[in-house]
Design a protein around this motif. Structure first.
Motif: not given
Length: 321
Positions: A172-201
Motif C-alpha cells: 500500500f505504501e508503494d503500489i506503483h513502484f515509485q521506490h521499490r524495484p519493479y518485479d513482473p510477478i509481484t506487480a501481477y499478484m498485487q493487481s490480482k489481490a486488489a481485484t479481490v478487494l474490489l469484490a469485497a468492497g
C-alpha cells in the motif's frame, strides 16, 4: 461462516456446471471474452440462453469469437463491443452506452507479468491499471445497470501466486513502484489481490441494491495470459518441456473449459443466490482464503482503504468521458 460446497470440482467443465440452468433473459458482460477462459465462459453461458456481450480491446477478434459462439450454441444474442481497460475514455464510453439492466458483470480480462515497468499516462503501473483500476471504473460505471437487475452478480477473476497465495501482495505504501524495484510477478499478484478487494468492497457497499460480488481463482490454465513469461519460469512451473516448448495442458493444469467452470458457477449457479464477499476455487468456496482467517485479500479494512483511495479516481474518469 459456513464454507459453500457444490457437486462440482476441479475437473468439472463450464458446460457441466450450467447444463441444468436456464439463463434465458439474463444479460451478461464479460471482459476479455474473445479468448482463453473468457471465451469458454461466454460459450457456456450463451449455451444456456443468456445474452452475452464480449467486452474486448480488439473488436475484430471479439466479433469472430461472438460468431463462433453463435455457431456453436445457436444463440444469436452474442455480440462484441470495444473496451480498452487502459483507456479511461473507452471505459466511460462502454459504460455510458449500456442500456437497461445488467444481470452479471464478469471481470475476466487481465495482463500478466509485463517484463519491464510501464506506466499509464496517469502514472499508474500498467498491470495494476489494467487488472484493477480499469475493472473498478467499469464496475462503477455499470453500477446503476446492475442495480436495475435487482439481483445482479459481479464476478471477479483473480489468481493465486505460483509460490503461495494472494496474502500480503499489496504494498500500500508503494503500489506503483515509485521506490521499490519493479518485479513482473509481484506487480501481477498485487493487481490480482486488489481485484479481490474490489469484490469485497463492491459487495459491502452495493448489496442493498441487490448486487452481490464474489472473487475466484480459475486455476492454472495455459493461455495467452502467459505470453510475457520467460521460458525458464515456464519450465519451473511445468508449463514448458525441456526444450522450452509450451505445453497445451501442462501436468496438473486445467483445460480452458475446466478453467472457466468456477467463473460460470459464480456467475450463474442458483447455489450462490444471495451470496457475496466470498472467494471460490475449483467450484467451491476456498477454505484457505476467507474472511475468518484474516487474509489480506478479503480484509475489510484493506478493501475500504483501496476503495476510498481509488473510487474518486475512477469516478472522475467516468464523469469526464
Amino acid at each position: 461462516m459456513t464454507i459453500i460446497t457444490t457437486p462440482f470440482h476441479a475437473a468439472s467443465t463450464a458446460e457441466e456446471v450450467v447444463q441444468e440452468i436456464d439463463l434465458a433473459g439474463k444479460r451478461i458482460v464479460i471482459t476479455g471474452g474473445a479468448s482463453g477462459i473468457g471465451v469458454e465462459t461466454a460459450r457456456a453461458l450463451a449455451g444456456q440462453g443468456a445474452e452475452v456481450t464480449l467486452a474486448v480491446r480488439n473488436l475484430d477478434s471479439g466479433l469472430q469469437a461472438a460468431a463462433d459462439i453463435t455457431a456453436y450454441t445457436g444463440n444469436k444474442n452474442v455480440q462484441a463491443a470495444v473496451l480498452d481497460l487502459l483507456d479511461k475514455r473507452s471505459i466511460a464510453a462502454f459504460a455510458s452506452s449500456w442500456e437497461g439492466p445488467l444481470d452479471v458483470l464478469i471481470n475476466n480480462a487481465g495482463v500478466m507479468a509485463i517484463p519491464r515497468l510501464r506506466r499509464t499516462a496517469e502514472g499508474y503501473e500498467e498491470q495494476f491499471a489494467a487488472n484493477y483500476l480499469g475493472h473498478f471504473a467499469l464496475t462503477a460505471g455499470l453500477h446503476q445497470a446492475l442495480a436495475k437487475a435487482h439481483s445482479a452478480r459481479i464476478v471477479v477473476v483473480a489468481s493465486a501466486d505460483p509460490a503461495g497465495d494472494l496474502a500480503n501482495c499489496i504494498a500500500f505504501e508503494d503500489i506503483h513502484f515509485q521506490h521499490r524495484p519493479y518485479d513482473p510477478i509481484t506487480a501481477y499478484m498485487q493487481s490480482k489481490a486488489a481485484t479481490v478487494l474490489l469484490a469485497a468492497g463492491a459487495d459491502k457497499r452495493w448489496r442493498q441494491d441487490g448486487i452481490r460480488a464474489n472473487a475466484l481463482m480459475p486455476g492454472a490454465i495455459a493461455t495467452n495470459l502467459q505470453r510475457h513469461i520467460d521460458t525458464d519460469t515456464l519450465k519451473s512451473w511445468g508449463a514448458a518441456d525441456a526444450d522450452g516448448n509450451r505445453l497445451t495442458v501442462p501436468d496438473g493444469w486445467k483445460t480452458p473449459e475446466q478453467g472457466a467452470a468456477t467463473s460460470v458457477l459464480v456467475a450463474a449457479s442458483p447455489l450462490l443466490e444471495g451470496v457475496g464477499g466470498r472467494f471460490f476455487i475449483d467450484c467451491r468456496e476456498s477454505d484457505i482464503i476467507n474472511a475468518q482467517n484474516g487474509h489480506i485479500a478479503l480484509d475489510a479494512g484493506n478493501a475500504d482503504l483501496l476503495w476510498d483511495t481509488y473510487f474518486p479516481v475512477v469516478s472522475s474518469w467516468l464523469e469526464n468521458k
